[in-house]
Write a protein that holds these residues in place. Structure first.
Motif, PDB file in Angstrom:
ATOM      1  N   LYS A   1     -21.947  22.854 -12.301  1.00  0.00           N
ATOM      2  CA  LYS A   1     -20.731  22.059 -12.152  1.00  0.00           C
ATOM      3  C   LYS A   1     -19.387  22.509 -12.704  1.00  0.00           C
ATOM      4  O   LYS A   1     -19.376  23.027 -13.794  1.00  0.00           O
ATOM      5  CB  LYS A   1     -20.871  20.462 -12.553  1.00  0.00           C
ATOM      6  N   SER A   2     -18.118  22.011 -12.032  1.00  0.00           N
ATOM      7  CA  SER A   2     -16.977  22.428 -12.804  1.00  0.00           C
ATOM      8  C   SER A   2     -16.012  21.237 -12.608  1.00  0.00           C
ATOM      9  O   SER A   2     -15.990  20.752 -11.549  1.00  0.00           O
ATOM     10  CB  SER A   2     -16.567  23.513 -12.152  1.00  0.00           C
ATOM     11  N   GLY A   3     -15.644  20.743 -13.661  1.00  0.00           N
ATOM     12  CA  GLY A   3     -14.919  19.585 -13.394  1.00  0.00           C
ATOM     13  C   GLY A   3     -15.507  18.378 -12.956  1.00  0.00           C
ATOM     14  O   GLY A   3     -15.045  17.578 -12.284  1.00  0.00           O
ATOM     15  N   GLY A   4     -16.568  18.216 -13.173  1.00  0.00           N
ATOM     16  CA  GLY A   4     -17.562  17.070 -12.372  1.00  0.00           C
ATOM     17  C   GLY A   4     -18.322  17.446 -11.219  1.00  0.00           C
ATOM     18  O   GLY A   4     -18.982  16.699 -10.469  1.00  0.00           O
ATOM     19  N   ASP A   5     -17.534  18.509 -10.464  1.00  0.00           N
ATOM     20  CA  ASP A   5     -17.880  18.536  -9.092  1.00  0.00           C
ATOM     21  C   ASP A   5     -19.085  20.026  -8.973  1.00  0.00           C
ATOM     22  O   ASP A   5     -18.755  20.738  -9.785  1.00  0.00           O
ATOM     23  CB  ASP A   5     -16.831  19.105  -8.198  1.00  0.00           C
ATOM     24  N   TRP A   6     -19.887  19.748  -7.989  1.00  0.00           N
ATOM     25  CA  TRP A   6     -20.857  20.649  -7.760  1.00  0.00           C
ATOM     26  C   TRP A   6     -20.050  22.120  -7.570  1.00  0.00           C
ATOM     27  O   TRP A   6     -19.067  22.053  -6.665  1.00  0.00           O
ATOM     28  CB  TRP A   6     -22.080  20.514  -6.659  1.00  0.00           C
ATOM     29  N   ARG A   7     -20.530  23.220  -8.130  1.00  0.00           N
ATOM     30  CA  ARG A   7     -19.947  24.331  -7.655  1.00  0.00           C
ATOM     31  C   ARG A   7     -20.479  24.877  -6.446  1.00  0.00           C
ATOM     32  O   ARG A   7     -21.651  24.479  -5.778  1.00  0.00           O
ATOM     33  CB  ARG A   7     -20.119  25.610  -8.575  1.00  0.00           C
TER      34      ARG A   7
END
Ligand code: C5P
Ligand code: C5P
Ligand code: ZN
Length: 473
Positions: A243-249
């Protein structure tokens, strides 16, 4: 046609004659087909005409037949440019030409009807396979190159031509080939396209990693395909920031080393769960990326782009798809994305329906009739998707019916490649069987369609079954 070479000289000569005729026209009506290849064909031709200062208007038709061609003639343009259809209806078009209604120019790749006309640009006339080596958008691109003037370079349009070819499923195991490869090379030289060897899963640009794996079902990997929790747990075991910033990459967000980690683990899992080596190889394929498009959008990947276009034109919103092809972003792109959500839902529900209901098997083919449950404009796509599912026999062509209107049925047929190599030609099957019952049809050897009277389904099936037997029996 040599790989990455110029188009065969005869094809280029024909394109030059067509271009000459278009430049001399007072006004051109450009008519095209309502799918990804038809939209990109129209966009390529429209851009090239505009750059050559040829006034034109664009219209789309679901199907070219007597009624729609008569409607086109009524518009009273002296020149009509047909893209991604027209060859199959040459007989009707030639009658209008003889009557002085309009001069036709045709850039198409379908099996031609028994008639000819002067400005007919079709790879099949020049020994190029119209089902696998050049699409409607490719033919349109060859025309666009011929429309270039001293200060015009149309090679940037190769990007759209490749979207059309992939939209028509012309990319096989090794990617695009034949004349299409030449277009790819021109797009690369123009800096608009990049070809690479990459993970062959749909959604590399836009899908969150778990969805990328869960929805990838062409090569079934036990515990991952169609398994959300399984896909997430597989990913969690890897040494990757998911994840990046809470979102799935997404796949595009990974660097080379991270991609390598994921691919190795995926292959390892496939091997250890007994997926055959031949299938495992299919996890890697050729990707085509549009360099000018924003990373992480549907437009960046030709395959995702083509689905976005189908989501517009097959739902009577070809205007939206054409605008996006011609460079509009913002509102038209948002509209296209809304349509895409709807299209995805319809495809998934349609496929589910086929899997649940199953197909009826005849001696030489299998079929289903979706009635009004699947929209007639997407029943062909659903039939193609169903071919990969256990509900469908890979040894026989599949014929799908859907209600067109009160009086007519739409037919879509898809055939396995190995039968095509043995002589299967569905354009002939659909054409002859439909005409035998008062309908009409055509297309390509591996994929074709027809329209028939609603009460003729059984007679049509019997005729089609017999024709398939003659071809491959
Ligand atoms: O009318 P048009 O030529 O654009 O449509 C081609 C159709 O044939 C597309 O729906 C495409 O998906 C299908 N096709 C296929 N398999 C192939 C070639 C084409 O399903 N190998
Ligand atoms: O509609 P569908 O995707 O099944 O069409 C498959 C192919 O058959 C396409 O290339 C389409 O243009 C062609 N077709 C045709 N005549 C019809 C219906 C479809 O040539 N009446
Ligand atoms: Zn096409």
């Amino acid at each position: 046609m040599s790989a990455a070479g110029p188009p065969v000289p005869a094809l280029a000569d024909r394109a030059a004659a067509c271009a000459e005729r278009l430049r001399a026209a007072d006004g051109v009506l450009l008519a095209s087909h309502i799918d990804a290849d038809g939209l990109t064909s129209a966009a390529v031709a429209s851009a090239a005409l505009a750059r050559a200062d040829v006034d034109h208007e664009v219209v789309f038709e679901k199907q070219l037949d007597e009624a729609s061609i008569a409607g086109i003639a009524d518009r009273e343009f002296d020149t009509v440019l047909f893209t991604d259809f027209g060859s199959g209806q040459l007989d009707i078009i030639a009658d209008h030409e003889a009557a002085g209604d309009f001069t036709p120019v045709i850039a198409d790749h379908h099996q031609p009807a028994e008639a000819d006309t002067e400005y007919h640009l079709n790879p099949l006339l020049f020994g190029i396979d119209g089902a696998a080596e050049l699409s409607g958008a490719g033919a349109s691109y060859v025309l666009a190159r011929a429309l270039e003037g001293p200060d015009v370079d149309n090679r940037d349009l190769a990007a759209l031509a490749v979207v059309g070819a992939v939209g028509d499923m012309q990319d096989g195991d090794g990617g695009l080939r034949g004349a299409n490869e030449g277009i790819v090379a021109e797009g690369e030289a123009a800096g608009v396209l990049e070809q690479a060897t990459d993970l062959a899963l749909y959604g590399r640009q836009t899908r969150p990693l778990p969805k990328l794996l869960e929805y990838a079902t062409d090569v079934k990997i036990p515990g991952i395909s169609n398994d959300e929790a399984g896909a997430i747990s597989f990913l969690s075991e890897l040494d990757l920031d998911l994840k990046s910033g809470g979102d799935w990459r997404r796949w595009v967000d990974l660097d080379d080393a991270e991609r390598q980690t994921l691919v190795s683990a995926l292959v390892q899992r496939a091997v250890s769960s007994g997926v055959p080596a031949g299938r495992i190889n299919e996890l890697i394929g050729t990707s085509y990326t549009l360099q000018a498009e924003e990373v992480g959008t549907e437009l960046r990947d030709v395959s995702e782009f083509s689905t976005l276009l189908n989501a517009t034109a097959r739902y009577e919103r070809a205007d939206v798809g054409l605008a996006v092809c011609l460079g509009a972003r913002g509102e038209p792109l948002e509209e296209a994305r809304n349509l895409l959500r709807n299209h995805r839902r319809n495809l998934s529900e349609g496929l589910q329906w086929v899997k649940t209901e199953g197909v009826t098997t005849e001696e030489n083919l299998q079929w289903f009739d979706a009635g009004s449950r699947i929209r007639e404009t997407i029943v062909g796509i659903v039939a193609g998707m169903a071919v990969g599912s256990p509900a469908v026999d890979r040894e026989k062509p599949i014929v799908a019916f859907a209600e067109k209107n009160e009086d007519e049925l739409k037919v879509s047929a898809r055939g396995p490649h190995h039968l095509v190599r043995q002589g299967l030609d569905l354009s002939v099957v659909m054409g002859e069987a439909s005409r035998a019952v008062g309908g009409d049809g055509g297309g390509h050897d591996v994929a074709a369609g027809a329209t028939i009277p609603a009460d003729q389904r059984e007679a049509f099936l019997a005729a089609a079954d017999e024709l398939v037997a003659e071809q491959v029996g």
